[in-house]
Structure formats: structure tokens, C-alpha cells
Design a protein around this motif. Structure first.
Motif, PDB file in Angstrom:
ATOM      1  N   GLN A  21      -5.044  30.413 -65.194  1.00  0.00           N
ATOM      2  CA  GLN A  21      -3.798  31.181 -65.256  1.00  0.00           C
ATOM      3  C   GLN A  21      -3.671  32.099 -64.044  1.00  0.00           C
ATOM      4  O   GLN A  21      -2.602  32.207 -63.443  1.00  0.00           O
ATOM      5  N   LEU A  22      -4.759  32.758 -63.684  1.00  0.00           N
ATOM      6  CA  LEU A  22      -4.748  33.638 -62.516  1.00  0.00           C
ATOM      7  C   LEU A  22      -4.436  32.845 -61.245  1.00  0.00           C
ATOM      8  O   LEU A  22      -3.618  33.258 -60.422  1.00  0.00           O
ATOM      9  N   LEU A  23      -5.073  31.700 -61.100  1.00  0.00           N
ATOM     10  CA  LEU A  23      -4.861  30.876 -59.904  1.00  0.00           C
ATOM     11  C   LEU A  23      -3.426  30.350 -59.838  1.00  0.00           C
ATOM     12  O   LEU A  23      -2.823  30.325 -58.765  1.00  0.00           O
ATOM     13  N   LYS A  24      -2.882  29.945 -60.982  1.00  0.00           N
ATOM     14  CA  LYS A  24      -1.488  29.479 -61.003  1.00  0.00           C
ATOM     15  C   LYS A  24      -0.554  30.605 -60.558  1.00  0.00           C
ATOM     16  O   LYS A  24       0.383  30.387 -59.796  1.00  0.00           O
ATOM     17  N   ALA A  33      -3.804  25.070 -58.019  1.00  0.00           N
ATOM     18  CA  ALA A  33      -4.664  25.916 -58.858  1.00  0.00           C
ATOM     19  C   ALA A  33      -5.803  25.093 -59.457  1.00  0.00           C
ATOM     20  O   ALA A  33      -6.960  25.544 -59.485  1.00  0.00           O
ATOM     21  N   GLU A  34      -5.508  23.895 -59.920  1.00  0.00           N
ATOM     22  CA  GLU A  34      -6.549  23.021 -60.480  1.00  0.00           C
ATOM     23  C   GLU A  34      -7.586  22.668 -59.418  1.00  0.00           C
ATOM     24  O   GLU A  34      -8.787  22.663 -59.700  1.00  0.00           O
ATOM     25  N   ASP A  35      -7.121  22.368 -58.220  1.00  0.00           N
ATOM     26  CA  ASP A  35      -8.040  22.033 -57.128  1.00  0.00           C
ATOM     27  C   ASP A  35      -8.955  23.212 -56.790  1.00  0.00           C
ATOM     28  O   ASP A  35     -10.164  23.044 -56.593  1.00  0.00           O
ATOM     29  N   VAL A  36      -8.368  24.391 -56.702  1.00  0.00           N
ATOM     30  CA  VAL A  36      -9.155  25.585 -56.380  1.00  0.00           C
ATOM     31  C   VAL A  36     -10.149  25.880 -57.503  1.00  0.00           C
ATOM     32  O   VAL A  36     -11.294  26.258 -57.252  1.00  0.00           O
ATOM     33  N   LEU A  37      -9.740  25.686 -58.735  1.00  0.00           N
ATOM     34  CA  LEU A  37     -10.620  25.905 -59.885  1.00  0.00           C
ATOM     35  C   LEU A  37     -11.837  24.975 -59.810  1.00  0.00           C
ATOM     36  O   LEU A  37     -12.980  25.413 -60.014  1.00  0.00           O
TER      37      LEU A  37
END
Length: 167
Positions: A21-24, A33-37
Motif C-alpha cells: 500500500q505504501l509503495l502504491k 509497486a509490485e516490482d519494488v516489493l
């Protein structure tokens, strides 16, 4: 304490949802965001066996934060190298539904405000912004001076800017 892959994995699974959620929110794009996660998880696994960490959740958030900064730098450098607008790199292929609804409301409001402009001001503004005519072309078409066209466009922009700010 030295961390095992199992401890990192269980902590990652516990913090995955709030971290995503934070990344999004920070990146504005679910895909990025998924990639960074995933990258944050991989980096934690790589570092976990040799680094002493007191709060693994905070460590995962710190890794993700640093990756967001790195992503921003990478985008900025690639944009500068190609001389393209930064906005094109940061736009997610699928805008979030709330942003789409918000933008639609703004367009509707702007359309209403344009319709409320004085007739000559509205006509000149639309010829300029929609038809992409130059000041000279508008002046010739309407039989007025280019300076009048310039003043009317300025007036329209000021009215619209003020109305959008106060709405």
C-alpha cells in the motif's frame, strides 16, 4: 541476531500488505509497486544471513524506501538522457479508479467554467486551445487585433484558474 531465510519470509508475508500500500501510494502504479516489493524481499534475503537486524519489519520498509528513491533517480536519468518529459515515465498504464473519477470531475467542472466565460472570450479561448489557431489567425478570422486576442486569452486563463482554485 543473524537472520534466517524463514524468518525473513514470515516477516515479509506479515508486512507485505502495508508495504505494498505504501509503495502504491509513493509510486502511483500498482505494477511498479509490485516490482519494488519483490526487489525489497530479494535484497533482504541477500543481506539477511550476514547483517544483524533488530527490527526486520522496519528493515524491509527501509529497503523499499531506498528502492523508491533509486527508482526515481533511474527514471530521472533515463528521461534526461532521452530529453522526454518526466511525466511520461511516471504514468502508470492503468490509472487508479479514484484518480480517473477525480479527473473526470475536474474535466466536467472545467467544461462548465468554459461555458460560463463571456461569449467573445470563450470563442477566442476555444479557437486557441481547441482549434490550435495562432493569435494572428484568430484575429483575422474574427476581424479583431492580435492584441485583443492576446488579452482575451489571458482573461480566460485567469478566470478559469481562479474558478478552478476556488472550487
Amino acid at each position: 541476531m543473524k537472520l534466517s531465510a524463514a524468518l525473513i519470509q514470515s516477516t515479509f508475508l506479515q508486512t507485505r500488505k502495508p508495504l505494498l500500500q505504501l509503495l502504491k501510494h509513493r509510486l502511483g502504479c500498482t505494477h511498479t509497486a509490485e516490482d519494488v516489493l519483490q526487489e525489497a524481499y530479494l535484497r533482504a534475503i541477500e543481506q539477511g544471513s550476514i547483517v544483524e537486524i533488530r527490527n526486520l519489519s522496519a528493515y524491509l520498509f527501509r529497503i523499499a524506501h531506498n528502492l523508491v528513491i533509486d527508482y526515481g533517480r533511474q527514471v530521472s536519468v533515463s528521461v534526461l538522457a532521452r530529453h522526454e518529459p518526466l511525466e511520461e515515465e511516471l504514468v502508470c498504464p492503468k490509472p487508479l479508479p479514484d484518480r480517473t473519477a477525480e479527473a473526470s470531475q475536474e474535466v466536467d467542472l472545467l467544461t462548465q467554467f468554459i461555458a460560463e466565460l463571456p461569449p467573445q472570450c470563450r470563442r477566442i479561448f476555444l479557437l486557441y486551445r481547441v482549434e490550435h489557431l495562432s493569435h494572428a489567425e484568430i484575429a483575422e478570422q474574427l476581424g479583431i487585433s492580435p492584441r485583443t486576442v492576446e488579452k482575451q486569452i489571458g482573461k480566460a486563463l485567469k478566470i478559469l484558474r481562479d474558478r478552478m482554485r476556488t472550487s
